[in-house]
Scaffold this motif. Structure first.
Motif, mmCIF file in Angstrom:
data_model
loop_
_atom_site.group_PDB
_atom_site.id
_atom_site.type_symbol
_atom_site.label_atom_id
_atom_site.label_comp_id
_atom_site.label_asym_id
_atom_site.label_seq_id
_atom_site.Cartn_x
_atom_site.Cartn_y
_atom_site.Cartn_z
ATOM 1 N N ILE A 138 0.780 -1.458 -0.280
ATOM 2 C CA ILE A 138 0.139 -0.101 -0.056
ATOM 3 C C ILE A 138 0.949 1.279 -0.083
ATOM 4 O O ILE A 138 1.730 1.246 0.632
ATOM 5 N N SER A 139 0.268 2.312 -0.584
ATOM 6 C CA SER A 139 1.767 3.211 -1.106
ATOM 7 C C SER A 139 0.953 3.560 -0.034
ATOM 8 O O SER A 139 0.156 4.393 0.968
ATOM 9 N N TRP A 140 2.284 5.090 0.316
ATOM 10 C CA TRP A 140 2.152 6.153 1.346
ATOM 11 C C TRP A 140 1.167 6.788 1.489
ATOM 12 O O TRP A 140 0.933 7.440 2.358
ATOM 13 N N SER A 145 -3.773 8.932 3.781
ATOM 14 C CA SER A 145 -5.197 9.272 3.871
ATOM 15 C C SER A 145 -5.919 8.456 4.466
ATOM 16 O O SER A 145 -7.088 8.545 5.308
ATOM 17 N N ILE A 146 -5.833 7.458 5.361
ATOM 18 C CA ILE A 146 -6.686 6.780 5.879
ATOM 19 C C ILE A 146 -6.804 7.686 7.530
ATOM 20 O O ILE A 146 -7.265 6.937 8.007
ATOM 21 N N GLN A 185 2.136 3.948 12.480
ATOM 22 C CA GLN A 185 2.393 3.872 10.566
ATOM 23 C C GLN A 185 3.578 2.689 9.872
ATOM 24 O O GLN A 185 3.196 2.006 9.296
ATOM 25 N N ASP A 186 4.950 3.501 10.537
ATOM 26 C CA ASP A 186 6.017 2.648 9.735
ATOM 27 C C ASP A 186 5.327 0.833 10.104
ATOM 28 O O ASP A 186 5.830 -0.264 9.751
ATOM 29 N N ILE A 187 5.770 0.718 11.784
ATOM 30 C CA ILE A 187 5.625 -0.783 12.167
ATOM 31 C C ILE A 187 4.235 -1.815 10.993
ATOM 32 O O ILE A 187 4.012 -2.522 10.852
ATOM 33 N N TRP A 188 3.550 -1.127 11.540
ATOM 34 C CA TRP A 188 2.075 -1.263 10.290
ATOM 35 C C TRP A 188 2.535 -1.540 8.460
ATOM 36 O O TRP A 188 1.854 -3.234 8.290
ATOM 37 N N LYS A 189 3.037 -0.489 7.959
ATOM 38 C CA LYS A 189 3.179 -0.869 6.675
ATOM 39 C C LYS A 189 4.314 -2.321 6.786
ATOM 40 O O LYS A 189 4.228 -1.888 5.265
ATOM 41 N N GLU A 190 5.623 -1.538 7.655
ATOM 42 C CA GLU A 190 6.806 -2.351 6.787
ATOM 43 C C GLU A 190 6.926 -3.623 8.049
ATOM 44 O O GLU A 190 7.975 -4.574 7.477
ATOM 45 N N ASP A 249 17.837 8.634 6.899
ATOM 46 C CA ASP A 249 17.398 8.591 6.651
ATOM 47 C C ASP A 249 15.702 8.104 6.582
ATOM 48 O O ASP A 249 15.546 7.284 7.619
ATOM 49 N N VAL A 250 15.146 8.663 7.184
ATOM 50 C CA VAL A 250 13.777 8.410 7.563
ATOM 51 C C VAL A 250 12.516 8.523 7.166
ATOM 52 O O VAL A 250 11.084 8.060 7.969
ATOM 53 N N GLY A 251 12.467 8.053 6.123
ATOM 54 C CA GLY A 251 11.278 8.158 4.804
ATOM 55 C C GLY A 251 10.086 9.557 4.022
ATOM 56 O O GLY A 251 9.568 10.026 5.109
ATOM 57 N N PHE A 252 11.202 9.577 3.050
ATOM 58 C CA PHE A 252 10.673 11.671 2.998
ATOM 59 C C PHE A 252 9.402 11.459 2.759
ATOM 60 O O PHE A 252 8.672 12.565 2.648
ATOM 61 N N GLU A 253 8.576 10.576 1.560
ATOM 62 C CA GLU A 253 7.107 10.440 1.470
ATOM 63 C C GLU A 253 6.028 10.241 2.191
ATOM 64 O O GLU A 253 5.477 11.075 2.803
ATOM 65 N N GLN A 254 6.469 9.296 3.246
ATOM 66 C CA GLN A 254 5.677 8.965 4.829
ATOM 67 C C GLN A 254 5.945 10.710 6.008
ATOM 68 O O GLN A 254 4.525 11.669 6.007
#
Length: 318
Positions: A138-140, A145-146, A185-190, A249-254
């Motif tokens: 699932i994209s960031w 949005s969720i 968010q990061d835990i749920w996604k990755e 790097d902590v995740g630009f998009e997120q």
């Protein structure tokens, strides 16, 4: 003199034979090298070739003049970075979020893998594994949005709080909650996706080790502590060192999608700063200098951590 020349003449046929053997081995394994070719081309084109771009961090780069005609300014942009008013705030935010990711996110895939490894039913094991790693795809944008639908001022969670007689909380604008939200968010996604590597490592554990532990009277917890974890320790260390390579790097998009003016003081990191200075304001040389600074810090951290790991008797990444 003749003795040395004789030794030289003897080593020449040996060298030729070794070269011939290597060439024959290369020909025999041509299909393997062909499979590796796309990966090699990828790294050459997208990793090594763009490294020439760091030159512009020492220039006042102009796209119209190019690399060689732009004015060289030395360390000017680095001095501007260190003198920037919010430099230490950017450093603190970046390192804090990265530290939270190391502490709270890095162990989760290990825990998931250990729990899945204990499930004996293959069907349930594969079902749970599929469910937990699906969010990786699932994209960031969708995840942001969720999050907005659930946690905004008029979101689902606040409706539930109001129904229970409580006061609404706009989670997305609370600085004290921002970093916690990023970690969750990061835990749920990755986290589920990261279990794949550890499950592969656990699959290589010799079953005889467990049998010997049972004969010695070890229960499930002792088997986990004395057999399972030691056998995957090297994998954990390697992945930890690789993760340290992305400490800046902590995740630009997120971060970019979750950032707003109310939480910018705790959420603005070097990646969003580079976006603002490089793409929005067009300061290409300055933003490249920031990127190079990040890379140098990450390199130092990895080198020191790898040295400490090897001093402790473990295998490092080099």
């Amino acid at each position: 003199m003749n003795q040395f020349s004789g030794q030289s003449s003897l080593t020449q046929p040996i060298t030729k034979k070794a070269t011939k053997r290597k060439f024959v081995a290369f020909i025999q394994d041509w299909d393997l090298y062909l499979l590796a070719l796309p990966g090699i081309v990828y790294f050459l084109l997208f990793k090594y070739l763009p490294m020439w771009g760091i030159l512009i961090s020492f220039q006042d780069f102009s796209p119209f003049l190019g690399f060689w005609k732009s004015e060289w300014v030395g360390l000017k942009h680095f001095q501007e970075l260190f003198a920037y008013d919010h430099f230490w705030n950017l450093m603190r935010n970046t390192l804090l979020i990265s530290f939270y990711q190391l502490i709270f996110i890095f162990p989760v895939p290990i825990i998931f893998a250990l729990m899945l490894h204990e499930i004996s039913k293959t069907f349930f094991k594969k079902l749970i594994q599929t469910i937990i790693y699906l969010p990786h795809f699932i994209s960031w944008v969708v995840i942001a949005s969720i999050t907005f639908v659930l946690l905004s001022g008029g979101g689902v969670v606040n409706h539930i709080i109001e129904a229970m007689g409580g006061k609404t909380v706009n989670f997305l604008s609370e600085p004290a909650i921002f970093r916690t939200l990023i970690v969750l968010q990061d835990i749920w996604k990755e986290a589920g996706w990261g279990t794949i590597i550890y499950l592969a490592a656990l699959a290589g554990v010799d079953p005889q080790l467990y049998e010997a532990a049972v004969m010695d009277g070890a229960n499930r917890w002792k088997q986990l502590w004395h057999v399972t974890l030691p056998t995957i320790r090297s994998t954990i260390i390697i992945l930890f060192l690789l993760r340290l390579g992305h400490i800046m790097d902590v995740g630009f998009e997120q971060i970019f999608l979750m950032l707003n003016s109310l939480v910018r003081n705790v959420g603005d990191v070097f990646e969003t700063f580079v976006y603002q200075k490089g793409l929005v304001e067009g300061q290409l040389s300055f933003s490249t200098a920031v990127g190079l600074f990040k890379s140098i810090i990450s390199l130092i951290v990895v080198a020191v951590a790898n040295w400490l790991v090897k001093k402790a008797g473990e295998d490092g990444i080099y």
